[in-house]
Write a protein that holds these residues in place. Sequence first.
Motif, PDB file in Angstrom:
ATOM      1  N   SER A  40       1.110  -1.421   0.071  1.00 14.03           N
ATOM      2  CA  SER A  40       0.043   0.051   0.022  1.00 14.03           C
ATOM      3  C   SER A  40       0.847   1.260  -0.157  1.00 14.03           C
ATOM      4  N   ASP A  41       2.111   1.181   0.297  1.00 17.60           N
ATOM      5  CA  ASP A  41       2.906   2.205   0.682  1.00 17.60           C
ATOM      6  C   ASP A  41       3.804   2.526  -0.437  1.00 17.60           C
ATOM      7  N   PRO A  42       4.089   3.281  -1.377  1.00  9.66           N
ATOM      8  CA  PRO A  42       5.057   3.253  -2.441  1.00  9.66           C
ATOM      9  C   PRO A  42       6.546   3.458  -1.637  1.00  9.66           C
ATOM     10  N   GLU A  43       6.529   4.330  -0.634  1.00  7.53           N
ATOM     11  CA  GLU A  43       7.785   4.551   0.156  1.00  7.53           C
ATOM     12  C   GLU A  43       8.290   3.068   0.475  1.00  7.53           C
ATOM     13  N   ALA A  44       7.627   2.463   1.264  1.00  8.52           N
ATOM     14  CA  ALA A  44       8.176   1.122   1.836  1.00  8.52           C
ATOM     15  C   ALA A  44       8.303   0.350   0.703  1.00  8.52           C
ATOM     16  N   ALA A  45       7.739   0.184  -0.443  1.00  7.79           N
ATOM     17  CA  ALA A  45       8.087  -0.716  -1.567  1.00  7.79           C
ATOM     18  C   ALA A  45       9.307  -0.236  -2.121  1.00  7.79           C
ATOM     19  N   ARG A  46       9.446   1.312  -2.300  1.00 13.58           N
ATOM     20  CA  ARG A  46      10.922   1.503  -2.898  1.00 13.58           C
ATOM     21  C   ARG A  46      12.188   1.166  -1.857  1.00 13.58           C
ATOM     22  N   ALA A  47      11.825   1.008  -0.533  1.00 17.54           N
ATOM     23  CA  ALA A  47      12.836   0.762   0.446  1.00 17.54           C
ATOM     24  C   ALA A  47      13.227  -0.644   0.306  1.00 17.54           C
ATOM     25  N   LEU A  48      12.290  -1.412  -0.395  1.00 12.04           N
ATOM     26  CA  LEU A  48      12.568  -2.809  -0.518  1.00 12.04           C
ATOM     27  C   LEU A  48      13.270  -3.021  -2.007  1.00 12.04           C
ATOM     28  N   GLY A  49      13.439  -1.937  -2.640  1.00  8.17           N
ATOM     29  CA  GLY A  49      13.952  -2.077  -3.984  1.00  8.17           C
ATOM     30  C   GLY A  49      12.895  -1.988  -5.309  1.00  8.17           C
ATOM     31  N   TYR A  50      11.705  -1.844  -5.185  1.00  9.62           N
ATOM     32  CA  TYR A  50      10.565  -1.831  -6.058  1.00  9.62           C
ATOM     33  C   TYR A  50      10.190  -0.457  -6.591  1.00  9.62           C
ATOM     34  N   ALA A  51       9.629  -0.234  -7.790  1.00 11.87           N
ATOM     35  CA  ALA A  51       9.353   0.932  -8.258  1.00 11.87           C
ATOM     36  C   ALA A  51       8.281   1.523  -7.735  1.00 11.87           C
ATOM     37  N   ASP A  52       7.254   0.677  -7.278  1.00 10.20           N
ATOM     38  CA  ASP A  52       6.100   1.249  -6.750  1.00 10.20           C
ATOM     39  C   ASP A  52       5.357  -0.008  -5.575  1.00 10.20           C
ATOM     40  N   VAL A  53       4.441   0.061  -5.521  1.00 12.29           N
ATOM     41  CA  VAL A  53       3.634  -0.950  -4.457  1.00 12.29           C
ATOM     42  C   VAL A  53       3.364  -2.260  -5.084  1.00 12.29           C
ATOM     43  N   VAL A  54       3.828  -3.239  -4.533  1.00 17.76           N
ATOM     44  CA  VAL A  54       3.951  -4.691  -4.912  1.00 17.76           C
ATOM     45  C   VAL A  54       2.772  -5.256  -4.573  1.00 17.76           C
ATOM     46  N   ALA A  55       2.156  -6.140  -5.600  1.00 17.45           N
ATOM     47  CA  ALA A  55       0.707  -6.880  -5.517  1.00 17.45           C
ATOM     48  C   ALA A  55       1.235  -8.078  -4.738  1.00 17.45           C
ATOM     49  N   PRO A  56      -0.038  -8.544  -3.941  1.00 17.57           N
ATOM     50  CA  PRO A  56       0.216  -9.761  -3.105  1.00 17.57           C
ATOM     51  C   PRO A  56       0.182 -10.800  -4.393  1.00 17.57           C
ATOM     52  N   PRO A  57       0.711 -11.962  -3.903  1.00 14.93           N
ATOM     53  CA  PRO A  57       1.078 -12.864  -4.921  1.00 14.93           C
ATOM     54  C   PRO A  57      -0.256 -13.457  -5.655  1.00 14.93           C
ATOM     55  N   THR A  58      -1.382 -13.516  -5.170  1.00 14.08           N
ATOM     56  CA  THR A  58      -2.853 -13.893  -5.633  1.00 14.08           C
ATOM     57  C   THR A  58      -3.210 -12.956  -6.665  1.00 14.08           C
ATOM     58  N   PHE A  59      -2.754 -11.676  -6.732  1.00 18.96           N
ATOM     59  CA  PHE A  59      -3.226 -10.538  -7.586  1.00 18.96           C
ATOM     60  C   PHE A  59      -3.075 -11.013  -9.104  1.00 18.96           C
ATOM     61  N   ALA A  60      -2.153 -12.027  -9.430  1.00 16.64           N
ATOM     62  CA  ALA A  60      -1.937 -12.563 -10.946  1.00 16.64           C
ATOM     63  C   ALA A  60      -3.470 -13.248 -11.302  1.00 16.64           C
ATOM     64  N   MET A  61      -4.213 -13.677 -10.510  1.00 17.58           N
ATOM     65  CA  MET A  61      -5.451 -14.165 -10.815  1.00 17.58           C
ATOM     66  C   MET A  61      -6.232 -12.957 -11.758  1.00 17.58           C
TER      67      MET A  61
END
Length: 152
Positions: A40-61
């Motif tokens: 939910s938090d772009p800054e938290a995602a960026r701190a983990l090395g992602y460009a933006d928020v990360v989808a939960p694994p089941t989002f692929a559905m």
Amino acid sequence: MPVNPELVGRQFPPTPAYLVGREKVREFARAVFADAPQHSDPEAARALGYADVVAPPTFAMVVQDHTLQQLLHEPGSGIALERTIHAEQRFRYTRPIVAGDELTATLTVTGIRTVGANAMITSDAEIADAAGEHVVTATSVLLVGGEGDEDA
């Protein structure tokens, strides 16, 4: 009509590109109780090395659903939606889905197994990003119930 065994090996055309939106990821995360900040938090995602928020694994559905709609609406398939349930789901990731990804999916029917009057249809949706790089393979098993006895 029973499920058409000629579906095995059938590959459907790629779906139109699906643009993964930040709010869609947040909504999905809330719906599945994925409360880690990177969802939910772009800054938290960026701190983990992602460009933006990360989808939960089941989002692929969400993306895979577009491919399953192709299968469910295939004329002559023998699949009756009113007798179909989603029996199993698996994901094999190369990398997480991130807001901003443009994803397309291509479905292949990999197997049909008859169980009594029922059929179990296994399919793989290969989901790729805009560069054509693999993101995730989503495997579904649909259980299609046999037709009931009309004389009962």
